[in-house]
Design a protein around this motif. Structure first.
Motif, PDB file in Angstrom:
ATOM      1  N   GLY A   1       0.832  -1.207   0.000  1.00  0.00           N
ATOM      2  CA  GLY A   1       0.000   0.000   0.000  1.00  0.00           C
ATOM      3  C   GLY A   1       0.860   1.246   0.000  1.00  0.00           C
ATOM      4  N   SER A   2       1.959   1.186   0.751  1.00  0.00           N
ATOM      5  CA  SER A   2       2.901   2.306   0.817  1.00  0.00           C
ATOM      6  C   SER A   2       3.516   2.553  -0.566  1.00  0.00           C
ATOM      7  N   PHE A   3       3.877   1.455  -1.256  1.00  0.00           N
ATOM      8  CA  PHE A   3       4.420   1.577  -2.614  1.00  0.00           C
ATOM      9  C   PHE A   3       3.344   2.091  -3.573  1.00  0.00           C
ATOM     10  N   LEU A   4       2.102   1.650  -3.356  1.00  0.00           N
ATOM     11  CA  LEU A   4       1.004   2.096  -4.224  1.00  0.00           C
ATOM     12  C   LEU A   4       0.804   3.611  -4.103  1.00  0.00           C
ATOM     13  N   ASN A   5       1.002   4.159  -2.888  1.00  0.00           N
ATOM     14  CA  ASN A   5       0.905   5.611  -2.699  1.00  0.00           C
ATOM     15  C   ASN A   5       1.912   6.348  -3.579  1.00  0.00           C
ATOM     16  N   VAL A   6       3.128   5.786  -3.696  1.00  0.00           N
ATOM     17  CA  VAL A   6       4.155   6.394  -4.553  1.00  0.00           C
ATOM     18  C   VAL A   6       3.682   6.361  -6.009  1.00  0.00           C
TER      19      VAL A   6
ATOM     20  N   ILE B   1       0.595   6.245  -7.104  1.00  0.00           N
ATOM     21  CA  ILE B   1      -0.542   7.158  -7.266  1.00  0.00           C
ATOM     22  C   ILE B   1      -0.041   8.598  -7.404  1.00  0.00           C
ATOM     23  N   SER B   2       1.007   8.959  -6.637  1.00  0.00           N
ATOM     24  CA  SER B   2       1.515  10.333  -6.691  1.00  0.00           C
ATOM     25  C   SER B   2       2.289  10.599  -7.974  1.00  0.00           C
ATOM     26  N   ARG B   3       2.950   9.576  -8.521  1.00  0.00           N
ATOM     27  CA  ARG B   3       3.895   9.837  -9.615  1.00  0.00           C
ATOM     28  C   ARG B   3       3.454   9.369 -10.993  1.00  0.00           C
ATOM     29  N   LEU B   4       2.750   8.222 -11.085  1.00  0.00           N
ATOM     30  CA  LEU B   4       2.421   7.676 -12.416  1.00  0.00           C
ATOM     31  C   LEU B   4       1.598   8.619 -13.292  1.00  0.00           C
ATOM     32  N   PRO B   5       0.525   9.261 -12.750  1.00  0.00           N
ATOM     33  CA  PRO B   5      -0.259  10.140 -13.632  1.00  0.00           C
ATOM     34  C   PRO B   5       0.578  11.293 -14.192  1.00  0.00           C
ATOM     35  N   ALA B   6       1.673  11.667 -13.514  1.00  0.00           N
ATOM     36  CA  ALA B   6       2.542  12.747 -14.007  1.00  0.00           C
ATOM     37  C   ALA B   6       3.721  12.192 -14.800  1.00  0.00           C
TER      38      ALA B   6
ATOM     39  N   LYS C   1       5.488  20.927   9.148  1.00  0.00           N
ATOM     40  CA  LYS C   1       4.164  20.821   9.795  1.00  0.00           C
ATOM     41  C   LYS C   1       2.991  20.926   8.817  1.00  0.00           C
ATOM     42  N   ALA C   2       3.272  20.779   7.508  1.00  0.00           N
ATOM     43  CA  ALA C   2       2.164  20.785   6.533  1.00  0.00           C
ATOM     44  C   ALA C   2       1.348  19.515   6.726  1.00  0.00           C
ATOM     45  N   ARG C   3       0.057  19.604   6.462  1.00  0.00           N
ATOM     46  CA  ARG C   3      -0.813  18.444   6.648  1.00  0.00           C
ATOM     47  C   ARG C   3      -0.474  17.357   5.628  1.00  0.00           C
ATOM     48  N   ILE C   4      -0.495  16.092   6.081  1.00  0.00           N
ATOM     49  CA  ILE C   4      -0.334  14.955   5.173  1.00  0.00           C
ATOM     50  C   ILE C   4      -1.733  14.391   4.940  1.00  0.00           C
ATOM     51  N   SER C   5      -2.104  14.235   3.682  1.00  0.00           N
ATOM     52  CA  SER C   5      -3.457  13.790   3.341  1.00  0.00           C
ATOM     53  C   SER C   5      -3.786  12.430   3.950  1.00  0.00           C
ATOM     54  N   TRP C   6      -5.069  12.257   4.334  1.00  0.00           N
ATOM     55  CA  TRP C   6      -5.505  10.960   4.875  1.00  0.00           C
ATOM     56  C   TRP C   6      -5.523   9.899   3.797  1.00  0.00           C
ATOM     57  N   ARG C   7      -5.312  10.327   2.529  1.00  0.00           N
ATOM     58  CA  ARG C   7      -5.269   9.360   1.438  1.00  0.00           C
ATOM     59  C   ARG C   7      -4.156   8.323   1.670  1.00  0.00           C
ATOM     60  N   TYR C   8      -3.016   8.764   2.237  1.00  0.00           N
ATOM     61  CA  TYR C   8      -1.880   7.845   2.428  1.00  0.00           C
ATOM     62  C   TYR C   8      -2.228   6.676   3.350  1.00  0.00           C
TER      63      TYR C   8
ATOM     64  N   MET D   1      -8.509   3.438  -8.850  1.00  0.00           N
ATOM     65  CA  MET D   1      -9.653   4.132  -8.276  1.00  0.00           C
ATOM     66  C   MET D   1      -9.229   5.504  -7.746  1.00  0.00           C
ATOM     67  N   VAL D   2      -8.117   5.538  -7.000  1.00  0.00           N
ATOM     68  CA  VAL D   2      -7.654   6.802  -6.411  1.00  0.00           C
ATOM     69  C   VAL D   2      -7.081   7.720  -7.495  1.00  0.00           C
ATOM     70  N   MET D   3      -6.329   7.147  -8.454  1.00  0.00           N
ATOM     71  CA  MET D   3      -5.722   7.986  -9.503  1.00  0.00           C
ATOM     72  C   MET D   3      -6.782   8.678 -10.347  1.00  0.00           C
ATOM     73  N   ASP D   4      -7.846   7.948 -10.731  1.00  0.00           N
ATOM     74  CA  ASP D   4      -8.883   8.568 -11.565  1.00  0.00           C
ATOM     75  C   ASP D   4      -9.614   9.645 -10.768  1.00  0.00           C
ATOM     76  N   TRP D   5      -9.833   9.384  -9.489  1.00  0.00           N
ATOM     77  CA  TRP D   5     -10.542  10.345  -8.639  1.00  0.00           C
ATOM     78  C   TRP D   5      -9.743  11.645  -8.523  1.00  0.00           C
ATOM     79  N   GLN D   6      -8.423  11.523  -8.347  1.00  0.00           N
ATOM     80  CA  GLN D   6      -7.600  12.713  -8.096  1.00  0.00           C
ATOM     81  C   GLN D   6      -7.123  13.400  -9.364  1.00  0.00           C
ATOM     82  N   THR D   7      -6.867  12.629 -10.434  1.00  0.00           N
ATOM     83  CA  THR D   7      -6.230  13.239 -11.612  1.00  0.00           C
ATOM     84  C   THR D   7      -7.003  13.005 -12.919  1.00  0.00           C
ATOM     85  N   GLN D   8      -8.116  12.245 -12.861  1.00  0.00           N
ATOM     86  CA  GLN D   8      -8.871  11.886 -14.072  1.00  0.00           C
ATOM     87  C   GLN D   8      -7.992  11.136 -15.070  1.00  0.00           C
TER      88      GLN D   8
END
Ligand code: ZN
Length: 314
Positions: free
Chosen positions: A19-24, A26-31, A71-78, A135-142
Protein backbone atom coordinates in the motif's frame (compact mmCIF):
# COMPACT_ATOMS: atom_id res chain seq x y z
CA UNK A 1 -1.87 -18.00 17.76
CA UNK A 2 -2.76 -20.50 15.03
CA UNK A 3 -0.77 -20.99 11.85
CA UNK A 4 -3.53 -19.55 9.68
CA UNK A 5 -4.00 -16.39 11.76
CA UNK A 6 -0.22 -15.86 11.65
CA UNK A 7 -0.41 -16.29 7.86
CA UNK A 8 -3.25 -13.73 7.70
CA UNK A 9 -1.28 -11.27 9.84
CA UNK A 10 1.71 -11.64 7.48
CA UNK A 11 -0.68 -10.97 4.58
CA UNK A 12 -1.91 -7.79 6.28
CA UNK A 13 1.62 -6.49 6.99
CA UNK A 14 2.77 -7.28 3.44
CA UNK A 15 -0.35 -5.47 2.19
CA UNK A 16 0.60 -2.37 4.22
CA UNK A 17 4.06 -2.33 2.55
CA UNK A 18 2.51 -2.71 -0.91
CA UNK A 19 0.00 0.00 0.00
CA UNK A 20 2.90 2.31 0.82
CA UNK A 21 4.42 1.58 -2.61
CA UNK A 22 1.00 2.10 -4.22
CA UNK A 23 0.91 5.61 -2.70
CA UNK A 24 4.15 6.39 -4.55
CA UNK A 25 2.62 5.07 -7.80
CA UNK A 26 -0.54 7.16 -7.27
CA UNK A 27 1.52 10.33 -6.69
CA UNK A 28 3.89 9.84 -9.61
CA UNK A 29 2.42 7.68 -12.42
CA UNK A 30 -0.26 10.14 -13.63
CA UNK A 31 2.54 12.75 -14.01
CA UNK A 32 4.76 10.21 -15.86
CA UNK A 33 7.43 10.27 -13.13
CA UNK A 34 9.62 7.32 -12.11
CA UNK A 35 8.31 5.32 -9.15
CA UNK A 36 11.87 4.39 -8.11
CA UNK A 37 13.80 7.68 -8.17
CA UNK A 38 14.11 10.10 -6.43
CA UNK A 39 13.35 9.23 -2.79
CA UNK A 40 10.03 10.31 -1.32
CA UNK A 41 9.91 13.97 -0.34
CA UNK A 42 7.43 16.18 1.42
CA UNK A 43 5.49 17.85 -1.43
CA UNK A 44 5.37 21.03 0.67
CA UNK A 45 8.93 21.69 1.91
CA UNK A 46 10.87 19.17 -0.21
CA UNK A 47 12.64 17.50 2.73
CA UNK A 48 13.47 13.83 2.11
CA UNK A 49 11.22 11.62 4.24
CA UNK A 50 13.20 9.72 6.91
CA UNK A 51 12.76 5.93 6.98
CA UNK A 52 11.15 6.04 10.42
CA UNK A 53 8.61 8.59 9.18
CA UNK A 54 7.72 6.27 6.31
CA UNK A 55 6.28 3.32 8.25
CA UNK A 56 2.80 2.49 6.88
CA UNK A 57 -0.12 3.69 9.06
CA UNK A 58 2.02 4.14 12.20
CA UNK A 59 4.06 7.15 11.04
CA UNK A 60 0.95 9.02 9.92
CA UNK A 61 -0.63 8.45 13.35
CA UNK A 62 2.55 9.30 15.32
CA UNK A 63 3.19 12.46 13.29
CA UNK A 64 -0.50 13.40 13.75
CA UNK A 65 -0.86 13.79 9.99
CA UNK A 66 1.77 16.54 9.78
CA UNK A 67 5.23 16.76 8.15
CA UNK A 68 8.03 16.58 10.76
CA UNK A 69 9.87 19.50 9.13
CA UNK A 70 7.30 22.03 7.94
CA UNK A 71 4.16 20.82 9.79
CA UNK A 72 2.16 20.78 6.53
CA UNK A 73 -0.81 18.44 6.65
CA UNK A 74 -0.33 14.95 5.17
CA UNK A 75 -3.46 13.79 3.34
CA UNK A 76 -5.50 10.96 4.88
CA UNK A 77 -5.27 9.36 1.44
CA UNK A 78 -1.88 7.85 2.43
CA UNK A 79 -3.01 5.78 5.44
CA UNK A 80 -6.35 5.00 3.74
CA UNK A 81 -4.63 3.42 0.70
CA UNK A 82 -2.22 1.50 2.98
CA UNK A 83 -5.09 0.19 5.08
CA UNK A 84 -7.17 -0.74 2.01
CA UNK A 85 -4.34 -2.77 0.43
CA UNK A 86 -3.53 -4.30 3.85
CA UNK A 87 -7.14 -5.47 4.28
CA UNK A 88 -7.30 -6.77 0.68
CA UNK A 89 -4.15 -8.85 1.21
CA UNK A 90 -5.53 -10.07 4.55
CA UNK A 91 -8.69 -11.24 2.79
CA UNK A 92 -6.68 -13.11 0.14
CA UNK A 93 -4.47 -14.71 2.82
CA UNK A 94 -7.62 -15.83 4.67
CA UNK A 95 -9.02 -17.42 1.48
CA UNK A 96 -5.72 -19.23 0.91
CA UNK A 97 -5.56 -20.44 4.53
CA UNK A 98 -9.16 -21.68 4.33
CA UNK A 99 -8.36 -23.59 1.13
CA UNK A 100 -5.37 -25.29 2.77
CA UNK A 101 -7.53 -26.25 5.79
CA UNK A 102 -10.16 -27.83 3.53
CA UNK A 103 -7.43 -29.67 1.62
CA UNK A 104 -5.93 -31.08 4.79
CA UNK A 105 -9.38 -32.06 6.12
CA UNK A 106 -10.54 -33.96 3.05
CA UNK A 107 -8.45 -35.75 0.48
CA UNK A 108 -11.20 -35.43 -2.16
CA UNK A 109 -9.71 -32.32 -3.70
CA UNK A 110 -7.22 -32.82 -6.51
CA UNK A 111 -3.84 -31.09 -6.09
CA UNK A 112 -4.39 -29.51 -9.52
CA UNK A 113 -7.56 -27.86 -8.15
CA UNK A 114 -5.54 -26.45 -5.23
CA UNK A 115 -2.86 -25.07 -7.58
CA UNK A 116 -5.48 -23.47 -9.81
CA UNK A 117 -7.28 -21.87 -6.88
CA UNK A 118 -4.03 -20.61 -5.34
CA UNK A 119 -3.12 -18.96 -8.67
CA UNK A 120 -6.62 -17.45 -8.75
CA UNK A 121 -6.03 -16.01 -5.26
CA UNK A 122 -2.66 -14.54 -6.33
CA UNK A 123 -4.41 -13.03 -9.36
CA UNK A 124 -7.06 -11.45 -7.16
CA UNK A 125 -4.29 -10.09 -4.88
CA UNK A 126 -2.69 -8.30 -7.86
CA UNK A 127 -6.07 -7.19 -9.26
CA UNK A 128 -6.99 -5.57 -5.91
CA UNK A 129 -3.67 -3.68 -5.80
CA UNK A 130 -4.20 -2.35 -9.36
CA UNK A 131 -7.88 -1.47 -8.84
CA UNK A 132 -7.34 0.42 -5.57
CA UNK A 133 -4.56 2.39 -7.30
CA UNK A 134 -6.66 3.17 -10.40
CA UNK A 135 -9.65 4.13 -8.28
CA UNK A 136 -7.65 6.80 -6.41
CA UNK A 137 -5.72 7.99 -9.50
CA UNK A 138 -8.88 8.57 -11.57
CA UNK A 139 -10.54 10.35 -8.64
CA UNK A 140 -7.60 12.71 -8.10
CA UNK A 141 -6.23 13.24 -11.61
CA UNK A 142 -8.87 11.89 -14.07
CA UNK A 143 -6.15 9.62 -15.43
CA UNK A 144 -5.90 5.84 -15.70
CA UNK A 145 -2.22 5.18 -16.56
CA UNK A 146 -1.37 2.45 -19.09
CA UNK A 147 1.35 1.30 -16.68
CA UNK A 148 -1.51 -0.12 -14.60
CA UNK A 149 -4.25 -0.94 -17.14
CA UNK A 150 -2.23 -2.45 -20.02
CA UNK A 151 0.21 -4.21 -17.67
CA UNK A 152 -2.83 -5.49 -15.79
CA UNK A 153 -4.38 -6.95 -18.98
CA UNK A 154 -1.11 -8.82 -19.70
CA UNK A 155 -0.67 -10.10 -16.12
CA UNK A 156 -4.32 -11.18 -15.85
CA UNK A 157 -4.15 -13.05 -19.14
CA UNK A 158 -0.86 -14.81 -18.33
CA UNK A 159 -2.19 -15.95 -14.94
CA UNK A 160 -5.33 -17.30 -16.65
CA UNK A 161 -3.07 -19.29 -19.02
CA UNK A 162 -1.16 -20.71 -16.03
CA UNK A 163 -4.47 -21.74 -14.44
CA UNK A 164 -5.57 -23.32 -17.72
CA UNK A 165 -2.44 -25.50 -17.85
CA UNK A 166 -3.33 -26.95 -14.43
CA UNK A 167 -6.68 -28.27 -15.73
CA UNK A 168 -6.64 -32.07 -15.53
CA UNK A 169 -7.05 -33.94 -18.87
CA UNK A 170 -10.67 -34.01 -20.01
CA UNK A 171 -11.95 -31.30 -17.64
CA UNK A 172 -13.82 -28.49 -19.35
CA UNK A 173 -13.52 -30.07 -22.81
CA UNK A 174 -15.94 -28.72 -25.38
CA UNK A 175 -17.44 -31.74 -27.14
CA UNK A 176 -19.43 -31.98 -30.32
CA UNK A 177 -22.52 -34.17 -30.46
CA UNK A 178 -21.19 -37.65 -31.37
CA UNK A 179 -24.23 -38.43 -33.53
CA UNK A 180 -23.20 -35.58 -35.77
CA UNK A 181 -21.44 -36.28 -39.06
CA UNK A 182 -18.57 -33.96 -38.20
CA UNK A 183 -15.51 -35.75 -36.83
CA UNK A 184 -12.75 -33.64 -35.42
CA UNK A 185 -10.46 -33.64 -32.45
CA UNK A 186 -8.26 -30.95 -31.02
CA UNK A 187 -4.57 -31.95 -31.25
CA UNK A 188 -4.29 -31.06 -27.55
CA UNK A 189 -6.92 -33.62 -26.55
CA UNK A 190 -5.98 -36.75 -24.61
CA UNK A 191 -9.20 -38.57 -25.48
CA UNK A 192 -9.17 -38.59 -29.26
CA UNK A 193 -12.59 -39.98 -29.98
CA UNK A 194 -13.01 -37.43 -32.69
CA UNK A 195 -15.54 -35.29 -30.87
CA UNK A 196 -13.43 -32.97 -28.74
CA UNK A 197 -13.68 -29.61 -30.45
CA UNK A 198 -11.47 -27.88 -27.89
CA UNK A 199 -9.74 -29.11 -24.74
CA UNK A 200 -10.57 -27.36 -21.45
CA UNK A 201 -7.21 -25.57 -21.55
CA UNK A 202 -7.77 -24.25 -25.08
CA UNK A 203 -11.33 -23.22 -24.28
CA UNK A 204 -10.21 -21.30 -21.18
CA UNK A 205 -7.44 -19.41 -23.02
CA UNK A 206 -9.51 -18.58 -26.11
CA UNK A 207 -12.46 -17.72 -23.90
CA UNK A 208 -10.35 -15.20 -22.01
CA UNK A 209 -9.03 -13.60 -25.21
CA UNK A 210 -12.65 -13.19 -26.36
CA UNK A 211 -13.60 -11.81 -22.93
CA UNK A 212 -10.87 -9.13 -23.07
CA UNK A 213 -11.78 -8.05 -26.62
CA UNK A 214 -15.52 -8.26 -25.91
CA UNK A 215 -15.32 -6.12 -22.76
CA UNK A 216 -13.17 -3.49 -24.53
CA UNK A 217 -15.48 -3.42 -27.56
CA UNK A 218 -18.59 -3.17 -25.39
CA UNK A 219 -17.41 -0.14 -23.41
CA UNK A 220 -15.95 1.44 -26.54
CA UNK A 221 -19.37 1.17 -28.23
CA UNK A 222 -21.18 2.55 -25.18
CA UNK A 223 -18.80 5.53 -24.97
CA UNK A 224 -19.17 6.20 -28.72
CA UNK A 225 -22.99 6.19 -28.42
CA UNK A 226 -22.78 8.43 -25.34
CA UNK A 227 -20.51 10.85 -27.19
CA UNK A 228 -22.87 10.95 -30.20
CA UNK A 229 -25.93 11.61 -28.01
CA UNK A 230 -24.48 14.03 -25.47
CA UNK A 231 -21.88 15.66 -27.77
CA UNK A 232 -19.19 15.27 -25.12
CA UNK A 233 -16.82 12.66 -23.76
CA UNK A 234 -18.38 10.57 -20.97
CA UNK A 235 -15.84 7.77 -20.83
CA UNK A 236 -12.33 7.67 -22.21
CA UNK A 237 -10.02 5.00 -23.56
CA UNK A 238 -8.70 4.59 -20.01
CA UNK A 239 -12.10 3.25 -18.93
CA UNK A 240 -12.14 0.87 -21.92
CA UNK A 241 -8.72 -0.54 -20.94
CA UNK A 242 -9.80 -0.75 -17.30
CA UNK A 243 -12.84 -2.91 -18.14
CA UNK A 244 -10.66 -5.08 -20.42
CA UNK A 245 -8.28 -5.53 -17.46
CA UNK A 246 -11.13 -6.66 -15.18
CA UNK A 247 -12.18 -9.15 -17.91
CA UNK A 248 -8.57 -10.40 -18.25
CA UNK A 249 -8.48 -11.28 -14.55
CA UNK A 250 -12.05 -12.40 -13.91
CA UNK A 251 -13.80 -13.23 -17.19
CA UNK A 252 -16.55 -11.62 -19.29
CA UNK A 253 -19.57 -12.21 -17.03
CA UNK A 254 -17.72 -10.76 -14.04
CA UNK A 255 -16.63 -7.70 -16.06
CA UNK A 256 -20.30 -7.07 -16.99
CA UNK A 257 -21.16 -7.26 -13.29
CA UNK A 258 -18.36 -4.76 -12.50
CA UNK A 259 -19.69 -2.43 -15.23
CA UNK A 260 -23.21 -2.71 -13.82
CA UNK A 261 -22.04 -1.84 -10.28
CA UNK A 262 -19.91 1.01 -11.68
CA UNK A 263 -22.81 2.55 -13.63
CA UNK A 264 -25.26 2.23 -10.72
CA UNK A 265 -22.91 3.72 -8.09
CA UNK A 266 -21.84 6.54 -10.45
CA UNK A 267 -25.52 7.35 -11.16
CA UNK A 268 -26.41 7.35 -7.45
CA UNK A 269 -23.42 9.60 -6.70
CA UNK A 270 -24.39 11.95 -9.56
CA UNK A 271 -27.99 12.18 -8.32
CA UNK A 272 -26.79 12.97 -4.77
CA UNK A 273 -24.51 15.73 -6.14
CA UNK A 274 -27.35 17.20 -8.22
CA UNK A 275 -29.78 17.06 -5.28
CA UNK A 276 -27.31 18.92 -3.06
CA UNK A 277 -26.65 21.38 -5.89
CA UNK A 278 -22.95 20.48 -5.88
CA UNK A 279 -23.02 19.65 -9.58
CA UNK A 280 -24.70 20.54 -12.85
CA UNK A 281 -25.49 18.22 -15.76
CA UNK A 282 -22.10 19.25 -17.19
CA UNK A 283 -20.06 17.97 -14.22
CA UNK A 284 -17.70 15.18 -15.23
CA UNK A 285 -17.66 12.21 -12.86
CA UNK A 286 -14.48 10.09 -12.56
CA UNK A 287 -16.24 7.03 -14.01
CA UNK A 288 -13.04 4.94 -13.77
CA UNK A 289 -13.16 5.19 -9.97
CA UNK A 290 -16.67 3.72 -9.89
CA UNK A 291 -15.70 1.06 -12.43
CA UNK A 292 -12.65 0.11 -10.33
CA UNK A 293 -14.89 -0.14 -7.25
CA UNK A 294 -17.21 -2.37 -9.29
CA UNK A 295 -14.15 -4.49 -10.19
CA UNK A 296 -13.28 -4.96 -6.51
CA UNK A 297 -16.87 -5.97 -5.83
CA UNK A 298 -16.80 -8.40 -8.77
CA UNK A 299 -13.53 -9.93 -7.51
CA UNK A 300 -15.19 -10.60 -4.14
CA UNK A 301 -18.67 -11.78 -5.19
CA UNK A 302 -18.67 -11.82 -9.01
CA UNK A 303 -18.32 -15.55 -9.71
CA UNK A 304 -21.16 -16.45 -7.33
CA UNK A 305 -23.50 -13.82 -8.82
CA UNK A 306 -22.64 -14.76 -12.42
CA UNK A 307 -23.36 -18.45 -11.62
CA UNK A 308 -26.63 -17.51 -9.93
CA UNK A 309 -27.69 -15.43 -12.93
CA UNK A 310 -26.69 -18.16 -15.40
CA UNK A 311 -28.81 -20.68 -13.43
CA UNK A 312 -31.73 -18.26 -13.55
CA UNK A 313 -31.58 -18.18 -17.33
CA UNK A 314 -31.58 -21.96 -17.73
ZN1 ZN B 1 7.35 19.22 4.82
Amino acid sequence: MTVSSFFELCGFLLGLLFGSFLNVCISRLPAHESVVHPRSRCPHCGHAIRWYDNIPLLSWLLLRARCRDCKARISWRYPAVELAVGLWFLLCAARSAALERIYEGTSDLLPSYIYRTEIEIIASLILGFLLIGLMVMDWQTQRLPDAFTLTGIAVGFVLTCVQAFFLPPGEGDIKIDTTHQLRMSSPGSFASQGNVFMTGTEAMIWGRILAICGAALLLFTISAIYKALRKREGMGMGDVKLLAMIAAFLGFGESLFALFIGVVTAAVYGIILLARRRASSQTRLPFGSFLAAGGLFAALFGSRIVDWYANLLH
